[in-house]
Design a protein around this motif. Structure first.
Motif, PDB file in Angstrom:
ATOM      1  N   THR A 144      18.326  -5.140 -14.271  1.00 61.06           N
ATOM      2  CA  THR A 144      18.239  -4.820 -12.861  1.00 61.06           C
ATOM      3  C   THR A 144      19.653  -4.798 -12.303  1.00 61.06           C
ATOM      4  O   THR A 144      20.608  -5.196 -12.986  1.00 61.06           O
ATOM      5  CB  THR A 144      17.371  -5.843 -12.105  1.00 61.06           C
ATOM      6  OG1 THR A 144      17.183  -5.398 -10.758  1.00 61.06           O
ATOM      7  CG2 THR A 144      18.009  -7.233 -12.079  1.00 61.06           C
ATOM      8  N   TYR A 145      19.797  -4.305 -11.091  1.00 64.36           N
ATOM      9  CA  TYR A 145      21.099  -4.285 -10.427  1.00 64.36           C
ATOM     10  C   TYR A 145      20.983  -5.024  -9.106  1.00 64.36           C
ATOM     11  O   TYR A 145      19.999  -4.857  -8.376  1.00 64.36           O
ATOM     12  CB  TYR A 145      21.560  -2.843 -10.173  1.00 64.36           C
ATOM     13  CG  TYR A 145      22.151  -2.177 -11.386  1.00 64.36           C
ATOM     14  CD1 TYR A 145      23.527  -2.202 -11.609  1.00 64.36           C
ATOM     15  CD2 TYR A 145      21.348  -1.544 -12.321  1.00 64.36           C
ATOM     16  CE1 TYR A 145      24.081  -1.605 -12.719  1.00 64.36           C
ATOM     17  CE2 TYR A 145      21.891  -0.938 -13.442  1.00 64.36           C
ATOM     18  CZ  TYR A 145      23.269  -0.970 -13.639  1.00 64.36           C
ATOM     19  OH  TYR A 145      23.811  -0.382 -14.756  1.00 64.36           O
ATOM     20  N   ASP A 282      18.310  -6.810  -4.435  1.00 68.09           N
ATOM     21  CA  ASP A 282      17.923  -6.436  -5.791  1.00 68.09           C
ATOM     22  C   ASP A 282      17.398  -5.003  -5.778  1.00 68.09           C
ATOM     23  O   ASP A 282      16.397  -4.709  -5.134  1.00 68.09           O
ATOM     24  CB  ASP A 282      16.848  -7.402  -6.312  1.00 68.09           C
ATOM     25  CG  ASP A 282      16.613  -7.291  -7.806  1.00 68.09           C
ATOM     26  OD1 ASP A 282      16.706  -6.175  -8.340  1.00 68.09           O
ATOM     27  OD2 ASP A 282      16.305  -8.317  -8.444  1.00 68.09           O
ATOM     28  N   PHE A 283      18.090  -4.129  -6.540  1.00 69.16           N
ATOM     29  CA  PHE A 283      17.691  -2.724  -6.610  1.00 69.16           C
ATOM     30  C   PHE A 283      16.594  -2.485  -7.653  1.00 69.16           C
ATOM     31  O   PHE A 283      16.105  -1.377  -7.790  1.00 69.16           O
ATOM     32  CB  PHE A 283      18.890  -1.858  -6.985  1.00 69.16           C
ATOM     33  CG  PHE A 283      19.956  -1.766  -5.934  1.00 69.16           C
ATOM     34  CD1 PHE A 283      19.972  -0.722  -5.028  1.00 69.16           C
ATOM     35  CD2 PHE A 283      20.968  -2.711  -5.853  1.00 69.16           C
ATOM     36  CE1 PHE A 283      20.960  -0.616  -4.068  1.00 69.16           C
ATOM     37  CE2 PHE A 283      21.973  -2.621  -4.897  1.00 69.16           C
ATOM     38  CZ  PHE A 283      21.966  -1.569  -4.006  1.00 69.16           C
ATOM     39  N   GLU A 284      16.279  -3.501  -8.453  1.00 72.92           N
ATOM     40  CA  GLU A 284      15.297  -3.445  -9.531  1.00 72.92           C
ATOM     41  C   GLU A 284      15.801  -2.717 -10.769  1.00 72.92           C
ATOM     42  O   GLU A 284      15.342  -2.967 -11.872  1.00 72.92           O
ATOM     43  CB  GLU A 284      13.967  -2.821  -9.088  1.00 72.92           C
ATOM     44  CG  GLU A 284      13.215  -3.664  -8.088  1.00 72.92           C
ATOM     45  CD  GLU A 284      11.764  -3.275  -8.001  1.00 72.92           C
ATOM     46  OE1 GLU A 284      11.319  -2.414  -8.762  1.00 72.92           O
ATOM     47  OE2 GLU A 284      11.056  -3.864  -7.166  1.00 72.92           O
ATOM     48  N   GLY A 285      16.742  -1.804 -10.640  1.00 74.71           N
ATOM     49  CA  GLY A 285      17.231  -1.100 -11.810  1.00 74.71           C
ATOM     50  C   GLY A 285      16.239  -0.072 -12.318  1.00 74.71           C
ATOM     51  O   GLY A 285      15.115   0.037 -11.831  1.00 74.71           O
ATOM     52  N   GLU A 301      25.769  -4.975  -9.287  1.00 67.59           N
ATOM     53  CA  GLU A 301      26.122  -5.586 -10.563  1.00 67.59           C
ATOM     54  C   GLU A 301      24.886  -5.683 -11.453  1.00 67.59           C
ATOM     55  O   GLU A 301      23.796  -6.021 -10.968  1.00 67.59           O
ATOM     56  CB  GLU A 301      26.683  -6.997 -10.343  1.00 67.59           C
ATOM     57  CG  GLU A 301      27.907  -7.043  -9.453  1.00 67.59           C
ATOM     58  CD  GLU A 301      28.366  -8.476  -9.208  1.00 67.59           C
ATOM     59  OE1 GLU A 301      27.786  -9.411  -9.832  1.00 67.59           O
ATOM     60  OE2 GLU A 301      29.290  -8.664  -8.389  1.00 67.59           O
ATOM     61  N   PRO A 302      25.022  -5.403 -12.752  1.00 68.36           N
ATOM     62  CA  PRO A 302      23.858  -5.509 -13.648  1.00 68.36           C
ATOM     63  C   PRO A 302      23.497  -6.957 -13.940  1.00 68.36           C
ATOM     64  O   PRO A 302      24.370  -7.827 -14.038  1.00 68.36           O
ATOM     65  CB  PRO A 302      24.330  -4.796 -14.925  1.00 68.36           C
ATOM     66  CG  PRO A 302      25.816  -4.922 -14.901  1.00 68.36           C
ATOM     67  CD  PRO A 302      26.225  -4.927 -13.455  1.00 68.36           C
TER      68      PRO A 302
END
Length: 330
Positions: A144-145, A282-285, A301-302
């Motif tokens: 996630t990012y 949290d972008f969820e990725g 950031e990952p």
């Protein structure tokens, strides 16, 4: 936020005062482990297993159970990013803490009911899955990012890619952002996004509406929409949050109107709003390359997280036969 204000009309997406929700001693590591969330996304299908010590919960793990064609499935509900265990921080030296953590996680693993297929995404804060490995589970890593610190929005803005800042400014000239509980607009936009790939959303309009309403009623989520001055809907986004983290949960946009950069503006507005209600974004990725590139452009950031899987002997045998027949057919 400096340099992020344009001439476009903006609406009331101002954050409300921070409302305490999740304390350090509460047995949750995300909004997705809350009882009300699970009651909304998996009514009558979930249960929580706990480990107690001295009358206090020291570990907890919610499980969602379903049956399909006689197969017992323990899987993630729709629109739920993570489940997995929450574990208290033990006292003592590092070896003592690790031993306690493994003891509690092992007890949680022993409580999981029989299944044919098990799959859970864990919160990135939980990395010790060894007690589950020792019980036959398998794991893989996903990413996630996050924006780990929303306290300095000027710094967050500076960390956007230059092209992303330009896209936000462009959209501010022509796009009006609104927020509320407009689940219909959100579903319309997500349907368009899935439709361009010949797919439909993996959830119904009713399911999405129920979730949006549950979050909005608890001041734990809202839908952001982007329209032009003619009233054309360009994009929509659902943000959910607790006091620790705000999650970009789902979004969609009109393929024919993407040149407006409305989605970049919506994400920017969601980040600004989140700074008033949470600490982290949290972008969820995503494993979809264009989506991963988009969320990374906001300076995120990952963070690796564990996906835990388990298979019954029956299912392993069935998969073995299936693979054998496929090879024979080939």
């Amino acid at each position: 936020m400096k340099d992020s204000k344009g001439k476009g009309r903006q609406n009331a997406t101002t954050a409300k005062p921070l409302i305490p929700r999740q304390g350090a001693n509460e047995p949750y590591n995300s909004i997705f482990q809350r009882d009300w969330w699970l009651d909304t996304v998996a009514p009558g299908q979930w249960q929580s297993f706990e480990v107690t010590q001295g009358g206090k919960i020291v570990a907890r793990m919610p499980i969602v159970q379903r049956r399909r064609a006689g197969v017992r499935l323990l899987k993630m509900p729709r629109l739920t990013q993570t489940l997995g265990p929450w574990v208290a921080t033990p006292e003592g030296s590092l070896p003592t803490r690790l031993a306690k953590e493994e003891e509690w996680l092992s007890e949680l693993a022993s409580k999981i009911p029989q299944f044919d297929y098990f799959c859970q995404n864990w919160h990135y804060s939980v990395q010790n899955w060894l007690p589950f490995l020792w019980r036959g589970f398998q794991s893989s890593l996903s990413t996630t990012y996050i924006l780990p610190d929303l306290t300095d929005l000027e710094a967050v803005w500076r960390n956007y890619r230059g092209a992303t800042r330009t896209a936000v400014r462009k959209a501010q000239q022509a796009i009006v952002v609104d927020s509320g509980n407009d689940a219909d607009s959100l579903y319309e936009m997500t349907s368009m996004s899935f439709g361009q790939w010949g797919r439909t959303p993996p959830y119904s309009r009713e399911y999405l509406t129920r979730l949006v309403d549950a979050c909005y009623e608890r001041d734990a989520g809202k839908v952001f929409t982007a329209k032009d001055e003619q009233g054309n809907l360009h994009a929509a986004l659902l943000l959910v949050w607790d006091r620790n983290t705000a999650y970009y949960l789902v979004s969609g946009s009109a393929p024919a109107l993407r040149a407006s950069c409305a989605m970049s503006l919506l994400m920017h507005e969601a980040i600004c709003f989140a700074s008033g209600v949470s600490r982290t974004f949290d972008f969820e990725g995503s494993v979809v390359k264009p989506i991963e590139r988009f969320v990374r452009s906001f300076g995120a950031e990952p963070r690796p997280f564990i996906t835990l899987r388990g298979y019954s002997r029956k299912l392993q045998i069935a998969q073995g036969f299936r693979d054998m027949f496929r090879q024979t057919a080939a």
